[in-house]
Design a protein around this motif. Sequence first.
Motif, PDB file in Angstrom:
ATOM      1  N   ALA A 144     -38.081 -12.014  11.048  1.00 50.67           N
ATOM      2  CA  ALA A 144     -38.768 -10.924  10.352  1.00 50.67           C
ATOM      3  C   ALA A 144     -39.402 -11.441   9.074  1.00 50.67           C
ATOM      4  CB  ALA A 144     -37.782  -9.798  10.043  1.00 50.67           C
ATOM      5  N   ALA A 145     -40.375 -10.676   8.548  1.00 53.85           N
ATOM      6  CA  ALA A 145     -40.992 -11.011   7.270  1.00 53.85           C
ATOM      7  C   ALA A 145     -39.888 -11.150   6.215  1.00 53.85           C
ATOM      8  CB  ALA A 145     -41.987  -9.926   6.882  1.00 53.85           C
ATOM      9  N   PRO A 146     -40.047 -12.086   5.283  1.00 47.88           N
ATOM     10  CA  PRO A 146     -41.251 -12.856   4.950  1.00 47.88           C
ATOM     11  C   PRO A 146     -41.405 -14.196   5.692  1.00 47.88           C
ATOM     12  CG  PRO A 146     -39.596 -13.232   3.286  1.00 47.88           C
ATOM     13  CD  PRO A 146     -38.986 -12.264   4.257  1.00 47.88           C
ATOM     14  N   ILE A 147     -40.630 -14.435   6.737  1.00 46.53           N
ATOM     15  CA  ILE A 147     -40.790 -15.674   7.500  1.00 46.53           C
ATOM     16  C   ILE A 147     -41.921 -15.505   8.503  1.00 46.53           C
ATOM     17  CG2 ILE A 147     -39.720 -17.257   9.146  1.00 46.53           C
ATOM     18  CD1 ILE A 147     -37.066 -16.753   7.851  1.00 46.53           C
ATOM     19  N   SER A 148     -42.839 -16.469   8.519  1.00 50.25           N
ATOM     20  CA  SER A 148     -43.930 -16.499   9.486  1.00 50.25           C
ATOM     21  C   SER A 148     -43.692 -17.657  10.444  1.00 50.25           C
ATOM     22  CB  SER A 148     -45.276 -16.684   8.776  1.00 50.25           C
ATOM     23  OG  SER A 148     -45.530 -15.625   7.880  1.00 50.25           O
ATOM     24  N   HIS A 149     -44.321 -17.586  11.614  1.00 49.22           N
ATOM     25  CA  HIS A 149     -44.113 -18.667  12.581  1.00 49.22           C
ATOM     26  C   HIS A 149     -45.274 -18.743  13.556  1.00 49.22           C
ATOM     27  CE1 HIS A 149     -42.809 -16.074  16.076  1.00 49.22           C
ATOM     28  NE2 HIS A 149     -42.702 -15.226  15.073  1.00 49.22           N
ATOM     29  N   SER A 150     -45.363 -19.885  14.235  1.00 51.34           N
ATOM     30  CA  SER A 150     -46.392 -20.100  15.245  1.00 51.34           C
ATOM     31  C   SER A 150     -45.849 -21.070  16.284  1.00 51.34           C
ATOM     32  CB  SER A 150     -47.666 -20.665  14.606  1.00 51.34           C
ATOM     33  OG  SER A 150     -48.691 -20.817  15.570  1.00 51.34           O
ATOM     34  N   LEU A 151     -46.294 -20.903  17.536  1.00 53.79           N
ATOM     35  CA  LEU A 151     -45.859 -21.789  18.610  1.00 53.79           C
ATOM     36  C   LEU A 151     -46.302 -23.215  18.319  1.00 53.79           C
ATOM     37  CD1 LEU A 151     -44.674 -22.204  21.491  1.00 53.79           C
ATOM     38  CD2 LEU A 151     -46.980 -21.750  22.358  1.00 53.79           C
ATOM     39  N   LEU A 152     -45.368 -24.143  18.358  1.00 52.79           N
ATOM     40  CA  LEU A 152     -45.668 -25.555  18.143  1.00 52.79           C
ATOM     41  C   LEU A 152     -45.827 -26.280  19.480  1.00 52.79           C
ATOM     42  CD1 LEU A 152     -45.910 -27.703  15.831  1.00 52.79           C
ATOM     43  CD2 LEU A 152     -43.506 -28.235  16.280  1.00 52.79           C
ATOM     44  N   ARG A 153     -44.930 -25.989  20.435  1.00 52.28           N
ATOM     45  CA  ARG A 153     -44.949 -26.711  21.694  1.00 52.28           C
ATOM     46  C   ARG A 153     -44.229 -25.893  22.761  1.00 52.28           C
ATOM     47  NH1 ARG A 153     -42.409 -31.869  20.552  1.00 52.28           N
ATOM     48  NH2 ARG A 153     -40.458 -30.747  20.724  1.00 52.28           N
ATOM     49  N   ARG A 154     -44.699 -25.996  23.973  1.00 54.39           N
ATOM     50  CA  ARG A 154     -44.018 -25.368  25.119  1.00 54.39           C
ATOM     51  C   ARG A 154     -43.666 -26.471  26.108  1.00 54.39           C
ATOM     52  NH1 ARG A 154     -47.458 -21.833  26.051  1.00 54.39           N
ATOM     53  NH2 ARG A 154     -46.443 -20.007  25.118  1.00 54.39           N
ATOM     54  N   ASP A 155     -42.386 -26.660  26.351  1.00 57.92           N
ATOM     55  CA  ASP A 155     -41.891 -27.774  27.157  1.00 57.92           C
ATOM     56  C   ASP A 155     -41.277 -27.291  28.467  1.00 57.92           C
ATOM     57  OD1 ASP A 155     -42.099 -30.492  26.453  1.00 57.92           O
ATOM     58  OD2 ASP A 155     -40.801 -30.185  24.725  1.00 57.92           O
ATOM     59  N   THR A 156     -41.708 -27.852  29.578  1.00 62.01           N
ATOM     60  CA  THR A 156     -40.980 -27.655  30.824  1.00 62.01           C
ATOM     61  C   THR A 156     -39.830 -28.667  30.871  1.00 62.01           C
ATOM     62  OG1 THR A 156     -42.496 -29.163  31.948  1.00 62.01           O
ATOM     63  CG2 THR A 156     -42.993 -26.813  32.076  1.00 62.01           C
ATOM     64  N   TYR A 157     -38.826 -28.354  31.672  1.00 60.54           N
ATOM     65  CA  TYR A 157     -37.653 -29.222  31.745  1.00 60.54           C
ATOM     66  C   TYR A 157     -37.816 -30.288  32.819  1.00 60.54           C
ATOM     67  CZ  TYR A 157     -34.932 -26.347  28.573  1.00 60.54           C
ATOM     68  OH  TYR A 157     -34.475 -25.691  27.465  1.00 60.54           O
ATOM     69  N   HIS A 198     -39.291 -26.640   3.290  1.00 58.13           N
ATOM     70  CA  HIS A 198     -40.699 -26.252   3.305  1.00 58.13           C
ATOM     71  C   HIS A 198     -41.118 -25.734   4.674  1.00 58.13           C
ATOM     72  CE1 HIS A 198     -40.401 -29.148  -0.082  1.00 58.13           C
ATOM     73  NE2 HIS A 198     -41.176 -28.259  -0.669  1.00 58.13           N
ATOM     74  N   LEU A 199     -40.599 -26.346   5.722  1.00 64.50           N
ATOM     75  CA  LEU A 199     -40.898 -25.940   7.090  1.00 64.50           C
ATOM     76  C   LEU A 199     -39.630 -26.028   7.921  1.00 64.50           C
ATOM     77  CD1 LEU A 199     -44.222 -27.952   7.645  1.00 64.50           C
ATOM     78  CD2 LEU A 199     -44.068 -25.461   7.364  1.00 64.50           C
ATOM     79  N   VAL A 200     -39.610 -25.249   8.983  1.00 63.23           N
ATOM     80  CA  VAL A 200     -38.498 -25.293   9.934  1.00 63.23           C
ATOM     81  C   VAL A 200     -39.071 -25.417  11.334  1.00 63.23           C
ATOM     82  CG1 VAL A 200     -36.635 -23.949  11.009  1.00 63.23           C
ATOM     83  CG2 VAL A 200     -36.867 -23.988   8.517  1.00 63.23           C
ATOM     84  N   ILE A 201     -38.479 -26.282  12.146  1.00 59.78           N
ATOM     85  CA  ILE A 201     -38.828 -26.380  13.563  1.00 59.78           C
ATOM     86  C   ILE A 201     -37.599 -25.971  14.350  1.00 59.78           C
ATOM     87  CG2 ILE A 201     -39.568 -27.909  15.423  1.00 59.78           C
ATOM     88  CD1 ILE A 201     -40.908 -29.672  13.316  1.00 59.78           C
ATOM     89  N   ASP A 202     -37.767 -24.972  15.211  1.00 57.02           N
ATOM     90  CA  ASP A 202     -36.617 -24.453  15.948  1.00 57.02           C
ATOM     91  C   ASP A 202     -37.109 -23.826  17.240  1.00 57.02           C
ATOM     92  OD1 ASP A 202     -33.979 -23.874  16.487  1.00 57.02           O
ATOM     93  OD2 ASP A 202     -33.868 -22.123  15.174  1.00 57.02           O
ATOM     94  N   ILE A 203     -36.196 -23.553  18.138  1.00 61.56           N
ATOM     95  CA  ILE A 203     -36.570 -22.861  19.363  1.00 61.56           C
ATOM     96  C   ILE A 203     -37.114 -21.479  19.001  1.00 61.56           C
ATOM     97  CG2 ILE A 203     -34.935 -24.121  20.807  1.00 61.56           C
ATOM     98  CD1 ILE A 203     -33.063 -21.720  20.630  1.00 61.56           C
ATOM     99  N   GLY A 204     -37.964 -20.924  19.853  1.00 57.80           N
ATOM    100  CA  GLY A 204     -38.552 -19.628  19.582  1.00 57.80           C
ATOM    101  C   GLY A 204     -37.499 -18.537  19.525  1.00 57.80           C
ATOM    102  N   ARG A 205     -37.488 -17.777  18.461  1.00 52.85           N
ATOM    103  CA  ARG A 205     -36.548 -16.668  18.318  1.00 52.85           C
ATOM    104  C   ARG A 205     -37.138 -15.623  17.380  1.00 52.85           C
ATOM    105  NH1 ARG A 205     -33.058 -17.465  13.797  1.00 52.85           N
ATOM    106  NH2 ARG A 205     -33.501 -19.398  12.673  1.00 52.85           N
ATOM    107  N   ALA A 206     -36.579 -14.430  17.441  1.00 55.38           N
ATOM    108  CA  ALA A 206     -37.103 -13.331  16.642  1.00 55.38           C
ATOM    109  C   ALA A 206     -36.785 -13.537  15.168  1.00 55.38           C
ATOM    110  CB  ALA A 206     -36.501 -12.011  17.129  1.00 55.38           C
TER     111      ALA A 206
END
Length: 307
Positions: free
Chosen positions: A162-175, A152-160
């Motif tokens: 294409a449709a029909p997959i939509s995405h939105s920033l969940l979190r930005r982490d410094t190391y 139903h949902l995927v959480i992954d590092i930001g990457r390119a």
Amino acid sequence: MLEDRQFEKLDLNLLKVFEALWQHRNMTRVAEALHITPSAVSHAMRRFRDILGDPLFVKEKQSMLPTAACERLAPAILKALGDIRKALGEFADFNPLHSHQRFVIAMQESLELGVLPVLLSTLEKQAPNIEIVSTRLHRDTMLADLTNRNLHLVIDIGRAVAAPISHSLLRRDTYKVLMNKQNPLAQNLDKKKYVAARHITVSNRAKGASVEEIALQQLGVSRPSLWRCQNYRAAADVVANTEALLTLPGSVADAVSDDNLISTKLPYQIPALETHLYWHSQQEGEPGLMWLRDLMLHLFAESGLTR
């Protein structure tokens, strides 16, 4: 053109099998995805072929490749099934407090520590009967799994994507760098000492640079790592009992820290790790799933985990 009598032989299950075979191109994987036997897959496709008078898929080594007629037909069938799912989703009334829906979220094991404690503690209060399953992400089948609702949902590092997959920033982490409080570097970690130290890396792969190692390499920094494991909690326990350093996202550092550990700023400026939430655009009319999506986006923004 399909005659009326032929059309009457169609049922939704044939279209679902066709959709799955279009996505997976393999009879065994279709059977696993739909939770039916391979013989049931073969029987359904034989019925569909008889109705349309076309092979639809031909076997090529281990794959089932679509015919020209199949390629013309597939977009319309996939859209029609998507419209049906959307209509059924919009028809349903969703009440999080009383819902018993089941949601499967795929993510790498290393991301669970930064996501599940916050999410599940919130759901316990707002949606106590909702079932959440966290499973390993397989990027090569992500589109197919989202389309057929194995995910139903995927959480992954930001990457390119294409449709029909939509995405939105969940979190930005410094190391951050995690180490034993008794480590001599605890109070004076600099670039030279960081590179010279013993490191443990967390990765699901047996070899190859991790995300932070790739970022360091782009700065011209080579940071050898003799130890590698799959889980941040295990890595943190190693750090607590050795002089090894663990470089990890800040939210995960907060989750695994205890009285024996201390975290400090990474002595190199590398880009923050962006984690995104991904979903299939055809599911945007499904109220339960969209409620969960919006909750997660709001939760991680408001809880201070976007850092």
